[in-house]
Structures are given as structure tokens and as C-alpha cells.
Design a protein around this motif. Structure first.
Motif, PDB file in Angstrom:
ATOM      1  N   THR A  14       7.602 -10.559  92.199  1.00  0.00           N
ATOM      2  CA  THR A  14       9.024 -10.481  92.544  1.00  0.00           C
ATOM      3  C   THR A  14       9.857 -10.401  91.270  1.00  0.00           C
ATOM      4  O   THR A  14       9.420 -10.804  90.190  1.00  0.00           O
ATOM      5  CB  THR A  14       9.486 -11.700  93.362  1.00  0.00           C
ATOM      6  OG1 THR A  14       9.384 -12.882  92.557  1.00  0.00           O
ATOM      7  CG2 THR A  14       8.645 -11.866  94.614  1.00  0.00           C
ATOM      8  N   THR A  54       8.506  -6.933  95.421  1.00  0.00           N
ATOM      9  CA  THR A  54       9.797  -7.180  96.073  1.00  0.00           C
ATOM     10  C   THR A  54      10.849  -7.465  95.005  1.00  0.00           C
ATOM     11  O   THR A  54      10.629  -8.284  94.106  1.00  0.00           O
ATOM     12  CB  THR A  54       9.725  -8.374  97.037  1.00  0.00           C
ATOM     13  OG1 THR A  54       8.692  -8.146  97.997  1.00  0.00           O
ATOM     14  CG2 THR A  54      11.050  -8.573  97.770  1.00  0.00           C
ATOM     15  N   GLY A 100       9.489  -4.207  99.025  1.00  0.00           N
ATOM     16  CA  GLY A 100      10.424  -5.098  99.689  1.00  0.00           C
ATOM     17  C   GLY A 100      11.707  -5.234  98.885  1.00  0.00           C
ATOM     18  O   GLY A 100      11.718  -5.057  97.664  1.00  0.00           O
ATOM     19  N   GLN A 120      15.873  -8.700 102.914  1.00  0.00           N
ATOM     20  CA  GLN A 120      15.292 -10.030 102.980  1.00  0.00           C
ATOM     21  C   GLN A 120      16.213 -11.028 102.269  1.00  0.00           C
ATOM     22  O   GLN A 120      17.185 -10.652 101.623  1.00  0.00           O
ATOM     23  CB  GLN A 120      13.910 -10.020 102.322  1.00  0.00           C
ATOM     24  CG  GLN A 120      12.950  -9.003 102.924  1.00  0.00           C
ATOM     25  CD  GLN A 120      11.682  -8.849 102.114  1.00  0.00           C
ATOM     26  OE1 GLN A 120      11.276  -9.741 101.383  1.00  0.00           O
ATOM     27  NE2 GLN A 120      11.039  -7.692 102.241  1.00  0.00           N
ATOM     28  N   GLU A 171      16.097 -14.283  99.611  1.00  0.00           N
ATOM     29  CA  GLU A 171      15.493 -15.273  98.727  1.00  0.00           C
ATOM     30  C   GLU A 171      16.457 -16.461  98.687  1.00  0.00           C
ATOM     31  O   GLU A 171      17.493 -16.407  98.032  1.00  0.00           O
ATOM     32  CB  GLU A 171      15.274 -14.713  97.324  1.00  0.00           C
ATOM     33  CG  GLU A 171      14.622 -15.719  96.382  1.00  0.00           C
ATOM     34  CD  GLU A 171      14.287 -15.139  95.013  1.00  0.00           C
ATOM     35  OE1 GLU A 171      13.137 -15.283  94.566  1.00  0.00           O
ATOM     36  OE2 GLU A 171      15.187 -14.532  94.399  1.00  0.00           O
ATOM     37  N   SER A 179      13.418 -16.176 109.665  1.00  0.00           N
ATOM     38  CA  SER A 179      12.567 -14.982 109.714  1.00  0.00           C
ATOM     39  C   SER A 179      12.924 -13.981 108.613  1.00  0.00           C
ATOM     40  O   SER A 179      12.150 -13.056 108.347  1.00  0.00           O
ATOM     41  CB  SER A 179      12.688 -14.292 111.074  1.00  0.00           C
ATOM     42  OG  SER A 179      13.995 -13.793 111.275  1.00  0.00           O
ATOM     43  N   ARG A 180      14.074 -14.172 107.982  1.00  0.00           N
ATOM     44  CA  ARG A 180      14.511 -13.268 106.917  1.00  0.00           C
ATOM     45  C   ARG A 180      14.223 -13.832 105.523  1.00  0.00           C
ATOM     46  O   ARG A 180      14.372 -13.113 104.528  1.00  0.00           O
ATOM     47  CB  ARG A 180      16.018 -13.001 107.057  1.00  0.00           C
ATOM     48  CG  ARG A 180      16.477 -12.575 108.443  1.00  0.00           C
ATOM     49  CD  ARG A 180      15.915 -11.218 108.830  1.00  0.00           C
ATOM     50  NE  ARG A 180      16.451 -10.163 107.998  1.00  0.00           N
ATOM     51  CZ  ARG A 180      17.651  -9.581 108.204  1.00  0.00           C
ATOM     52  NH1 ARG A 180      18.404  -9.974 109.225  1.00  0.00           N
ATOM     53  NH2 ARG A 180      18.068  -8.608 107.435  1.00  0.00           N
ATOM     54  N   THR A 193      12.017 -14.749 102.627  1.00  0.00           N
ATOM     55  CA  THR A 193      10.679 -14.375 102.156  1.00  0.00           C
ATOM     56  C   THR A 193      10.325 -15.015 100.821  1.00  0.00           C
ATOM     57  O   THR A 193       9.197 -14.880 100.351  1.00  0.00           O
ATOM     58  CB  THR A 193      10.563 -12.847 102.040  1.00  0.00           C
ATOM     59  OG1 THR A 193      11.624 -12.354 101.210  1.00  0.00           O
ATOM     60  CG2 THR A 193      10.661 -12.196 103.424  1.00  0.00           C
ATOM     61  N   THR A 201      10.083 -20.543 107.931  1.00  0.00           N
ATOM     62  CA  THR A 201      10.421 -19.290 107.265  1.00  0.00           C
ATOM     63  C   THR A 201       9.178 -18.446 107.026  1.00  0.00           C
ATOM     64  O   THR A 201       8.054 -18.875 107.275  1.00  0.00           O
ATOM     65  CB  THR A 201      11.118 -19.536 105.906  1.00  0.00           C
ATOM     66  OG1 THR A 201      10.127 -19.822 104.898  1.00  0.00           O
ATOM     67  CG2 THR A 201      12.113 -20.676 105.990  1.00  0.00           C
ATOM     68  N   LYS A 202       9.410 -17.257 106.500  1.00  0.00           N
ATOM     69  CA  LYS A 202       8.322 -16.365 106.110  1.00  0.00           C
ATOM     70  C   LYS A 202       8.130 -16.348 104.599  1.00  0.00           C
ATOM     71  O   LYS A 202       7.564 -15.401 104.050  1.00  0.00           O
ATOM     72  CB  LYS A 202       8.589 -14.956 106.632  1.00  0.00           C
ATOM     73  CG  LYS A 202       8.559 -14.848 108.154  1.00  0.00           C
ATOM     74  CD  LYS A 202       8.728 -13.413 108.613  1.00  0.00           C
ATOM     75  CE  LYS A 202       8.611 -13.305 110.133  1.00  0.00           C
ATOM     76  NZ  LYS A 202       8.788 -11.904 110.598  1.00  0.00           N
ATOM     77  N   ALA A 203       8.590 -17.383 103.931  1.00  0.00           N
ATOM     78  CA  ALA A 203       8.529 -17.419 102.470  1.00  0.00           C
ATOM     79  C   ALA A 203       7.097 -17.327 101.968  1.00  0.00           C
ATOM     80  O   ALA A 203       6.224 -18.086 102.393  1.00  0.00           O
ATOM     81  CB  ALA A 203       9.187 -18.687 101.946  1.00  0.00           C
ATOM     82  N   ARG A 204       6.870 -16.402 101.062  1.00  0.00           N
ATOM     83  CA  ARG A 204       5.564 -16.235 100.420  1.00  0.00           C
ATOM     84  C   ARG A 204       5.561 -16.801  99.002  1.00  0.00           C
ATOM     85  O   ARG A 204       4.493 -17.009  98.439  1.00  0.00           O
ATOM     86  CB  ARG A 204       5.200 -14.742 100.361  1.00  0.00           C
ATOM     87  CG  ARG A 204       4.981 -14.093 101.708  1.00  0.00           C
ATOM     88  CD  ARG A 204       4.624 -12.630 101.531  1.00  0.00           C
ATOM     89  NE  ARG A 204       3.421 -12.465 100.706  1.00  0.00           N
ATOM     90  CZ  ARG A 204       3.055 -11.294 100.182  1.00  0.00           C
ATOM     91  NH1 ARG A 204       3.794 -10.211 100.375  1.00  0.00           N
ATOM     92  NH2 ARG A 204       1.952 -11.209  99.453  1.00  0.00           N
TER      93      ARG A 204
END
Length: 249
Positions: free
Chosen positions: A57, A82, A120, A151, A153, A175-176, A178, A218-221
Motif C-alpha cells: 500500500t 492499493t 485498489g 475504499q 483506510e 465493508s469499505r 480495507t 471490517t475487511k481490513a487487510r
């Protein structure tokens, strides 16, 4: 899931290569870049390779992102997956002016181009994005409403400084989300030389709880350690790595 280090925190270090070597020795496998580092993307990619680090990122300013083809070329060269726009494009947005809807639409166009290129794209907040407009909408909602491909952050400590509840926003827009910036806030009146920020795990935020909520909601990676104004960037990196390992990130 792994933890990362936002290299803006180490912007005042004399040598990027030395910093990358130190971060690797502290257990980091990833870093997050920022716009000032991309003058020579090939050299940056080599420096990362030399230290066994990756840069999944990065931050690029809106002006830099408007030349979207060039931004995507940088991402390809460095291996960035991303890119997050780190802030609004001018001081006007920070002082109550600026057209957030127009900005949101500009971000949406960039998001579409990044998606088409297999990358992304998202936005990183400060506190400015939580002041409601006449319709009761916040800028962060305008930004995310403008495109499903944009997305978020979440800079959780800035959400707290905006006097907002991060859990509320995770429930609303998880859901947004990441990636999450992991930073801490010092007790009132302390660390004034560091603008009131603290090393992760030494401040007032309940990070063990927040991390469990982030994982659930969340969808945080990416958990990205950041300090906006550390008096010692390596001390911060060391403390953040120890704390994040202790939290099971």
C-alpha cells in the motif's frame, strides 16, 4: 493479516535504505510508502528487495493521482497493490471550505481507472471528514457514496480526535475499510512536542479491543503503524512492532 509501517513517520531519517534495514530487523515485512518517495520508483523497488520488504500500500496526493497513468506506472514498478489518497487537495477543505462532492467525484474517477488496471484505490481520513453538511452528510460518506470502488483506510486515532466513535463507523461502513492506521493518543497535556501522539501501546486508546473489532467488522487487510510527528522514528517503530505482535496482529 500482517502489520506495516507508514514511512512518512520516518521522513526525517537520513537514509531510507538504513531505515528499511532497521524495520526489517524489527520484524516488519511490509511498509506503506508516501508521495515524496516516488521520484525514482525503480530505485525504491530495489531498496525494498534488498531488505526483503514489500510495499503493498502507499499514499499519493490528489495532484499526483490526477496523472493517473503515471501513478499506476509507479504502482506497477514498486509492486504497490492499493493506493490511498491521504488528504484533501487544499487547505480550504481543512478550514471549512472546499467542494467535498466535487472532490469525491474526482476520487471516483481515479478509483475506476485503478480498478480497470487491477489495482485498489481508496481514501485515508483525518478529522476534517466528519463535519456534517447541511444535509447531514459527512465528507467521508460523500467520498464513499461517490463510488463503490473507493475504499477507506481508516485512521482510527484521527476518528477519535474528530470526537467520533470508530466502532460506529466500523458498523456503518466496515465493508469499505480495507486498511487501518494504528497510532495512539497521549494523555491530555503530554507529548506536546509530538503533537499529542504516542507510540502504539503507550497511549490512551484501547488497541486490543479495537483490533478485535476491526477483524470482526471490517475487511481490513493491513494494520499500518503510523506516528505523525515522532521525536524518534526508530523508537516508534520498535514500540509499535512489539505492541502489534503482542496484540496478535
Amino acid at each position: 493479516m500482517d502489520f506495516s509501517y507508514q514511512l512518512y513517520s520516518a521522513r526525517n531519517e537520513a537514509s531510507l535504505d538504513d531505515t528499511l534495514e532497521t524495520l526489517s530487523s524489527l520484524g516488519y515485512t511490509q511498509v506503506e510508502g508516501w508521495g515524496g518517495q516516488f521520484e525514482d520508483p525503480a530505485a525504491l523497488a530495489q531498496s525494498l528487495k534488498n531488505t526483503g520488504l514489500t510495499m503493498p500500500t502507499a499514499h499519493m496526493g490528489f495532484g499526483q493521482l490526477e496523472d493517473t497513468d503515471a501513478a499506476l506506472k509507479i504502482a506497477d514498478t514498486v509492486g504497490i497493490q492499493t493506493v490511498y489518497c491521504p488528504a484533501p487537495p487544499s487547505e480550504a477543505f481543512r478550514t471549512g471550505g472546499g467542494d467535498w462532492q466535487e472532490f469525491a467525484e474526482g476520487l471516483a474517477k481515479i478509483a475506476a481507472a485503478f480498478k480497470a488496471a487491477g489495482k485498489g484505490f481508496g481514501y485515508h481520513n483525518h478529522h476534517w471528514e466528519f463535519t456534517k453538511d447541511a444535509n447531514g452528510k459527512t465528507p467521508i460518506e460523500l467520498i464513499l457514496d461517490a463510488s463503490p470502488d473507493t475504499q477507506w483506510e481508516m485512521d482510527l486515532a484521527w476518528v477519535v480526535r474528530a470526537e467520533e466513535d470508530p466502532i460506529f463507523w466500523m458498523d456503518k461502513l466496515g465493508s469499505r475499510i480495507t486498511a487501518v492506521h494504528v497510532k495512539d493518543i497521549a494523555p491530555a497535556g503530554e507529548k506536546t512536542d509530538e503533537d499529542g501522539w504516542a507510540d502504539v501501546g503507550t497511549g490512551t486508546l484501547d488497541w486490543p479491543n479495537f483490533i478485535s473489532q476491526i477483524k470482526a467488522k471490517t475487511k481490513a487487510r493491513y494494520f499500518v503503524a503510523e506516528h505523525d510527528k515522532p521525536s524518534d522514528a526508530i523508537r516508534f517503530a520498535r514500540n509499535a512492532a512489539a505492541a502489534l505482535k503482542g496484540y496478535g496482529v
